[in-house]
Each structure stands twice: as C-alpha cells, then as structure tokens.
Design an enzyme around this catalytic site. Structure first.
Site, PDB file in Angstrom:
ATOM      1  CB  THR A  93      -0.874   0.027   1.266  1.00 35.86           C
ATOM      2  OG1 THR A  93      -1.625  -1.179   1.339  1.00 35.86           O
ATOM      3  CG2 THR A  93      -1.810   1.228   1.247  1.00 35.86           C
ATOM      4  CE  LYS A 168      -4.757  -1.533   1.889  1.00 38.50           C
ATOM      5  NZ  LYS A 168      -5.430  -2.554   2.658  1.00 38.50           N
ATOM      6  CE  LYS A 243       1.764   2.205   4.422  1.00 39.02           C
ATOM      7  NZ  LYS A 243       2.071   1.075   3.573  1.00 39.02           N
TER       8      LYS A 243
HETATM    9  P1  NAD Z   1       6.103  -6.202   6.938  1.00 34.60           P
HETATM   10  O1  NAD Z   1       6.921  -5.093   7.533  1.00 34.60           O
HETATM   11  O2  NAD Z   1       5.802  -7.399   7.770  1.00 34.60           O
HETATM   12  O3  NAD Z   1       6.792  -6.721   5.572  1.00 34.60           O
HETATM   13  C1  NAD Z   1       7.561  -5.934   4.708  1.00 34.60           C
HETATM   14  C2  NAD Z   1       8.842  -6.704   4.430  1.00 34.60           C
HETATM   15  O4  NAD Z   1       9.609  -6.019   3.451  1.00 34.60           O
HETATM   16  C3  NAD Z   1       9.733  -6.842   5.676  1.00 34.60           C
HETATM   17  O5  NAD Z   1       9.925  -8.216   5.985  1.00 34.60           O
HETATM   18  C4  NAD Z   1      11.033  -6.136   5.279  1.00 34.60           C
HETATM   19  O6  NAD Z   1      12.187  -6.743   5.823  1.00 34.60           O
HETATM   20  C5  NAD Z   1      10.984  -6.251   3.762  1.00 34.60           C
HETATM   21  N1  NAD Z   1      11.789  -5.265   3.053  1.00 34.60           N
HETATM   22  C6  NAD Z   1      11.890  -3.927   3.280  1.00 34.60           C
HETATM   23  N2  NAD Z   1      12.735  -3.357   2.395  1.00 34.60           N
HETATM   24  C7  NAD Z   1      13.159  -4.359   1.574  1.00 34.60           C
HETATM   25  C8  NAD Z   1      14.014  -4.401   0.449  1.00 34.60           C
HETATM   26  N3  NAD Z   1      14.640  -3.310  -0.018  1.00 34.60           N
HETATM   27  N4  NAD Z   1      14.229  -5.594  -0.164  1.00 34.60           N
HETATM   28  C9  NAD Z   1      13.613  -6.726   0.302  1.00 34.60           C
HETATM   29  N5  NAD Z   1      12.790  -6.745   1.372  1.00 34.60           N
HETATM   30  C10 NAD Z   1      12.563  -5.574   1.991  1.00 34.60           C
HETATM   31  O7  NAD Z   1       4.763  -5.518   6.407  1.00 34.60           O
HETATM   32  P2  NAD Z   1       3.406  -6.265   5.982  1.00 34.60           P
HETATM   33  O8  NAD Z   1       2.474  -6.275   7.125  1.00 34.60           O
HETATM   34  O9  NAD Z   1       3.737  -7.527   5.273  1.00 34.60           O
HETATM   35  O10 NAD Z   1       2.834  -5.190   4.938  1.00 34.60           O
HETATM   36  C11 NAD Z   1       3.403  -5.032   3.644  1.00 34.60           C
HETATM   37  C12 NAD Z   1       2.529  -4.071   2.858  1.00 34.60           C
HETATM   38  O11 NAD Z   1       1.190  -4.563   2.814  1.00 34.60           O
HETATM   39  C13 NAD Z   1       2.451  -2.658   3.478  1.00 34.60           C
HETATM   40  O12 NAD Z   1       2.427  -1.712   2.445  1.00 34.60           O
HETATM   41  C14 NAD Z   1       1.130  -2.681   4.225  1.00 34.60           C
HETATM   42  O13 NAD Z   1       0.561  -1.394   4.352  1.00 34.60           O
HETATM   43  C15 NAD Z   1       0.298  -3.598   3.331  1.00 34.60           C
HETATM   44  N6  NAD Z   1      -0.794  -4.333   4.005  1.00 34.60           N
HETATM   45  C16 NAD Z   1      -0.581  -4.939   5.213  1.00 34.60           C
HETATM   46  C17 NAD Z   1      -1.650  -5.619   5.811  1.00 34.60           C
HETATM   47  C18 NAD Z   1      -1.488  -6.333   7.144  1.00 34.60           C
HETATM   48  O14 NAD Z   1      -2.506  -6.750   7.730  1.00 34.60           O
HETATM   49  N7  NAD Z   1      -0.273  -6.536   7.641  1.00 34.60           N
HETATM   50  C19 NAD Z   1      -2.905  -5.673   5.178  1.00 34.60           C
HETATM   51  C20 NAD Z   1      -3.047  -5.066   3.936  1.00 34.60           C
HETATM   52  C21 NAD Z   1      -1.984  -4.394   3.354  1.00 34.60           C
END
Ligand code: NAD
Length: 305
Positions: A93, A168, A243
C-alpha cells in the site's frame, strides 16, 4: 506453472508467496531480513541472494514492501533483470505518485505492470482470500489475474496506473475510522455496565456491523483470532495504519476532498504510534484511547478533590 520472483516476505508477503508455491508455481523470494527468508523457506519458497537474483528470469515479480520509495528503488533494480513482456506487480500500500513512478520504470524497460494492493490482512493472505484492488492496463491485468486468483478471492480492476492504490487508500481510511469508532463503543459500553460479549452479539448483527468489529475486534474474547487475544501483537501494525491514514490525508489535500473524520483518525493514530504504538497491532488503539481518557480525567479529579 510460472516463474515468480517475490520480494518482501513479511507478515503479508510470506503467506502470499506460500500460496503461490501451493498452486504449483516456482517461487524465488528475497527479504532483507534473514529471519523472514528462513520462515518463507520453510513454506517452500526458494531463497535468492538479493533482489536482482529473485527477479532474474521470472515471468512475474511481486513486491510486498513498506514504503513507496522502497518500491520504486526495488523496481528500478529488478526491471533490467526481466525479459520484455514480463509483468511486475506491487501489492504494497503506497502513495499514488510512487505507484505511477513504478509503472513508468516498468514501461521504460518494456515490461507490463500492475499496482495491486490488498485488503484482508494476514488472515486473508494465509487463507488465499485477499481482495486485490488493481490498477494498470487491460493487457497487464489479463496476465496477472491467474496469479492474483491463487492469492485472493476478489480481484477488482479499478482503472489505469495508480487506481489500485487510490482504492486501497480510501478503503483503509474507512478501516482506521471504524476501528476507532468500535473501540470507543466498547469503552462507552463498559462504562455503562454492558458486557463486551453482549455489545458484540448485538452490534455484529445490527447496523454497527463492520470488519473492525467482526474480524479485528479490539477487545479480547468475542473474536478468538483477533490481536486483542495476543496482547495486540500484529497482524496489521499501528504504524502501517498511521501510514495509510497519512496517505489518505495527502490525497485529500492534493485533490481538495473534505475528510474531517479521516483527518481526526490520522491524528489519533500518529499520537498512538508516537506514544509507543509502533510494533503494536492497530486494534491496540483502544488501549491508547483508554490511557488518553485516564490522563485527561486525572487533573479534573484532582481539581475536584
Ligand atoms: P512487513 O513489515 O511485515 O513486511 C515488509 C517486508 O519487506 C519486511 O519483511 C522487510 O524486511 C521487507 N523489506 C523492506 N525493504 C526491503 C528491500 N529493499 N528488499 C527486500 N525486502 C525488503 O509488512 P506487511 O504487514 O507484510 O505489509 C506489507 C505491505 O502490505 C504494506 O504496504 C502494508 O501497508 C500492506 N498491508 C498490510 C496488511 C497487514 O494486515 N499486515 C494488510 C493489507 C496491506
């Protein structure tokens, strides 16, 4: 069977990649956090040495990251590793401008691209029942649809580049506002002597019914899978909700749309995160509201002594 590169194996990315593996795709993943790679490997994801290695020779690359600048940076490094006609999908997102920049990076390399953020949380990512909100060309949508269908249940083509993130951001403004409303209702109900279960049983079957109540219920008990039953361990972290609400307010300002309750919700989540909410599930806002209430009452009680 397609060759899939999957970059970002966090709370959402890991179970999404695991579902692609279960559907028979060859998935090569990468995350900067070694622990995340190890967890994904246990689900059958082959672990790459870096971002470029994960993408190399893939038919489709999916990114699931935390910030717009990271997505643009990763896409810039991935694009040269793909053959023309390959597809890049970003399911993070992010702000609409970054999403459009990422599409432009892909287009310059002769690649197809989609912004395809999701709704449904970790529960939906694990069960393969996410809703995808998709922006991009018809051709890119047609190529991405079969993969999205193994990770989600509803796939909505919202329009051209950036339309998925726009949808979204609007959706999550509803979620942030409704989590605060549900939290305030439980606090009010308790102060009126109403049991949590009674309020849940009524509201979940009446006009107060909403996702924040029935899936992410912010009090322990009524919804066993909600973060409230595990001391608000995420799930969906408060800083990600902050965010998303910030993104909604950036969009509201630039488009001139009036969103007064969205603005209030954004301010409340910022305060919650600054006051120690980072790393806490967004449903933990109920604890912050209770603490705010106690702090605001304290001087009044003293004055009345
Ligand atoms: P998260 O922090 O668990 O996962 C993100 C991952 O990206 C981390 O493991 C991090 O180490 C990795 N990362 C960061 N920079 C990187 C790079 N340069 N190369 C490789 N890996 C890298 O977050 P999440 O909860 O999985 O959410 C991810 C996205 O999905 C966000 O944008 C969030 O807003 C969206 N989202 C989350 C949820 C939820 O319930 N958690 C629901 C809908 C949408």
């Amino acid at each position: 069977m397609a060759k899939i590169g999957f970059i970002g194996l966090g709370n959402m990315g890991a179970p999404m990649a695991a579902n692609a593996v279960r559907a028979g795709h060859a998935v090569r993943g990468y995350d900067i956090a070694a622990a995340r790679c190890a967890e994904a490997a246990a689900q059958g994801v082959a672990i790459a040495a870096d971002v470029g290695d994960a993408a190399s020779g893939a038919d489709i690359v999916v990114t699931m990251l935390n910030a717009g600048a990271t997505v643009v940076d990763v896409w810039t490094r991935v694009a040269p590793r793909l053959a023309p006609g390959a597809l890049m999908i970003d399911s993070s997102t992010i702000d609409v401008d970054s999403a459009r920049r990422a599409h432009a990076v892909a287009a310059e390399a002769g690649l197809l691209s989609l912004d395809a953020p999701v709704s449904g949380g970790v529960e939906g990512a694990t069960a393969g029942t996410l809703t995808f909100m998709v922006g991009g060309s018809e051709q890119a949508f047609a190529k991405g649809q079969p993969l999205l269908a193994v990770m989600g249940r509803r796939i909505v083509h919202c329009g051209g580049p950036g339309a998925g993130d726009a949808a979204k951001i609007c959706n999550n403004m509803i979620l942030g506002v409704s989590m605060i409303a549900v939290s305030e209702a439980f606090i009010l109900g308790e102060s009126l002597g109403l049991s949590r279960q009674a309020l849940f049983d009524v509201a979940s079957n009446a006009s107060g019914q909403c996702y924040a109540l029935t899936t992410h219920c912010p009090v322990p008990g009524p919804v066993p899978g909600s973060a409230a039953n595990r001391d608000y361990r995420p799930g969906f972290a408060a800083e990600l909700m902050a965010k998303d609400l910030r993104l909604s307010q950036d969009c509201a300002r630039s488009s001139g749309a009036p969103t007064p309750i969205g603005a209030a919700a954004s301010a409340l989540y910022e305060r919650f995160v600054d006051a120690g909410g980072r790393g806490v599930d967004y449903a933990g806002v109920i604890r912050f509201i209770r603490e705010m209430e106690e702090q605001e009452r304290a001087p009044i009680a003293k004055a009345g002594e």
